[in-house]
Write an enzyme that holds these catalytic residues in place. Structure first.
Site, PDB file in Angstrom:
ATOM      1  CG  HIS A 209      -2.037   0.932   1.215  1.00  0.00           C
ATOM      2  ND1 HIS A 209      -2.164   1.955   2.129  1.00  0.00           N
ATOM      3  CD2 HIS A 209      -3.108   1.047   0.379  1.00  0.00           C
ATOM      4  CE1 HIS A 209      -3.260   2.654   1.880  1.00  0.00           C
ATOM      5  NE2 HIS A 209      -3.848   2.126   0.828  1.00  0.00           N
ATOM      6  CE  LYS A 211      -1.291   4.952  -1.520  1.00  0.00           C
ATOM      7  NZ  LYS A 211      -1.890   4.413  -0.294  1.00  0.00           N
ATOM      8  CG  ASP A 216      19.091  12.138  -8.933  1.00  0.00           C
ATOM      9  OD1 ASP A 216      19.029  11.115  -9.641  1.00  0.00           O
ATOM     10  OD2 ASP A 216      19.112  13.290  -9.400  1.00  0.00           O
ATOM     11  CG  HIS A 388      -7.332   8.500   0.110  1.00  0.00           C
ATOM     12  ND1 HIS A 388      -6.025   8.305  -0.289  1.00  0.00           N
ATOM     13  CD2 HIS A 388      -7.857   7.262   0.266  1.00  0.00           C
ATOM     14  CE1 HIS A 388      -5.771   7.011  -0.390  1.00  0.00           C
ATOM     15  NE2 HIS A 388      -6.861   6.355  -0.059  1.00  0.00           N
ATOM     16  CE  LYS A 390      -4.159   6.690   2.993  1.00  0.00           C
ATOM     17  NZ  LYS A 390      -5.563   6.412   3.140  1.00  0.00           N
ATOM     18  CG  ASP A 395       0.631  17.401  22.810  1.00  0.00           C
ATOM     19  OD1 ASP A 395      -0.590  17.648  22.805  1.00  0.00           O
ATOM     20  OD2 ASP A 395       1.156  16.530  23.527  1.00  0.00           O
TER      21      ASP A 395
END
Length: 470
Positions: A209, A211, A216, A388, A390, A395
């Protein structure tokens, strides 16, 4: 005669599965559920267990990560930060699980939504001098994919190496024609655990999952955004997909490159050496002052590293913790940590998408609302398109952004990666963004939620039953 033969085979297989559950079960409640399924659903219960229920963390069926670490050159980590301060425990935890220490000399750019993200990605790709690495769960054909194809051809003609991994199920729609075009221009491209009948039951439920793009060894991207035109044009049902991505210029980019190198070995049994020139260039840039730690995890690891990292961040919260995630289906530990924090006076807020891409998943997410609202957790429904992202921020001191959802699938079955940022300015930026989106979202109250219809309650009950499998 044939009936007796098949019955004997069935009993033998069932007995073997029962022994496996008793010896390797992750949790008693889950083991009991699988035992009941096997005894009450002939054949179907066994197939479901073989597909979804095996404890790969216990069995290490393929021992993928161990083989990769053994065969890859061990990375060097310049500018290793001291494990101290209020998040010393978290730093040590991530280091022992994922082997990446927190490192300084990183410049971070927060990228919100597709247009901004892909503009930055293509700019970085155009400036590649040595190599480009891509790893995506979803890689869909369309304008973005065609644009990448042209860019890859141009960069390969300039002498740049291009390597690409796509998930065999998440990118199942990727055509042979497009893959052949990639290979014809010189892109080295491989699927991660592709759909194959011979290993269908052992691999279908374990997806990559992640991405990741690394240029370089010094510029990298990670977050929730896949290669798909829906991030630019939206789709007919949900509209525009809203997401957050992160660009890292600096030493931490080399750590993401090492994550890619491990997965590269898994898909083709070939090693990729770290690019020292990129890491040296990054470490010499004194204007990059962010402290970043990469945490990666998968079903081959000894412990659920992403779950433990999230759990620790929640437990360390003193003032507030804000979470943005489309799939908040917490296990018992995460749920108890969230509710304990809220009852103890921490301002706990969770934002999920008001629209959904999967009805059963949506029922599962909402099945936890009543308990969390009762504990004092504020829940927001983002109304526009599909949310979508995440993200966790706490704090004004720490934030994490990456690919892992707040559910058992991300913690136990998927290969995931997040960047943890120990920086006040970055955390404040994400807090400000959360509060801005919260003003546009619907705040659910406990009293209001209690008044939902019986039908909705039944749907949520059904969703909670299936939540460990989602």
């Amino acid at each position: 005669m044939w009936l007796a033969f098949f019955l004997s085979i069935y009993i033998l297989v069932a007995f073997s599965i029962i022994i496996s559950i008793l010896m390797n079960g992750a949790r008693p409640s889950k083991s009991l559920a699988w035992l009941l399924a096997i005894f009450t659903i002939p054949v179907g219960g066994m197939l479901l267990y073989l597909l979804l229920g095996r404890n790969r963390r216990k069995n290490k069926l393929l021992k993928l990560k161990e083989r990769a670490l053994f065969n890859l050159p061990q990375p060097t980590f310049p500018q290793k930060a001291t494990f101290d301060g209020q998040y010393q425990k978290l730093m040590n935890l991530v280091y022992h699980n994922s082997h990446f220490p927190p490192v300084e000399n990183n410049k971070l750019t927060l990228l919100k939504d597709g247009k901004t993200t892909f503009k930055s990605i293509f700019e970085a790709l155009e400036n590649a001098n040595h190599r480009i690495h891509l790893l995506y769960y979803i890689f869909e054909e369309g304008e973005l994919a065609n644009k990448l194809l042209l860019l890859f051809e141009r960069k390969i003609n300039e002498g740049v190496q291009v390597r690409m991994i796509y998930d065999g199920i998440g990118s199942f729609s990727l055509s042979k024609s497009y893959l052949n075009k990639l290979r014809d221009i010189g892109v080295e491209v491989y699927p991660f655990l592709p759909f194959k009948f011979g290993r269908f039951l052992s691999s279908l439920n374990y997806r990559n999952h992640r991405k990741i793009i690394v240029v370089d060894g010094v510029v990298a991207f990670t977050g929730g955004i896949n290669i798909s035109d829906k991030y630019l044009k939206g789709d007919l049902e949900l509209g525009i997909w809203h997401d957050m991505h992160l660009r890292l210029d600096g030493v931490a980019a080399g750590h993401l490159d090492y994550v890619f190198a491990m997965d590269w070995y898994l898909v083709c049994k070939r090693t990729v050496k770290p690019l020292g020139v990129g890491l040296k260039k990054a470490s010499e840039n004194l204007n990059n002052d962010k402290l970043v730690q990469i945490v990666s995890g998968g079903p081959d690891d000894d412990f659920p590293s992403l779950e433990q990292a999230y759990f620790t961040i929640i437990n360390k919260a003193n003032s507030y913790i804000y979470i943005t995630n489309p799939y908040v289906i917490p296990g018992r530990a995460i749920l108890q940590a969230l509710e304990t924090a809220a009852i103890g006076g921490v301002d706990v807020r969770i934002m999920v998408s008001g629209n959904t891409d999967n009805k059963i998943v949506n029922w599962s997410v909402r099945s936890y609302f009543e308990s969390m609202l009762k504990a004092g957790i504020k829940i927001y429904l983002f109304p526009d398109g599909f949310l979508h992202s995440k993200i966790i921020v706490s704090d004004d001191a720490i934030a994490t952004i990456g690919t892992a959802n707040l559910d058992d699938r991300s913690f136990e079955q998927n290969y995931e990666v997040n960047a943890i940022v120990y920086d006040s300015l970055f955390a404040k930026l994400l807090r400000k963004d959360f509060l801005k989106d919260a003003k546009e979202s619907k705040l659910i109250t406990y009293e209001e939620y209690l008044d939902r219809s019986l039908t909705e309650k039944l749907k949520e009950g059904l969703g909670k039953i299936f939540s460990p499998l989602l």
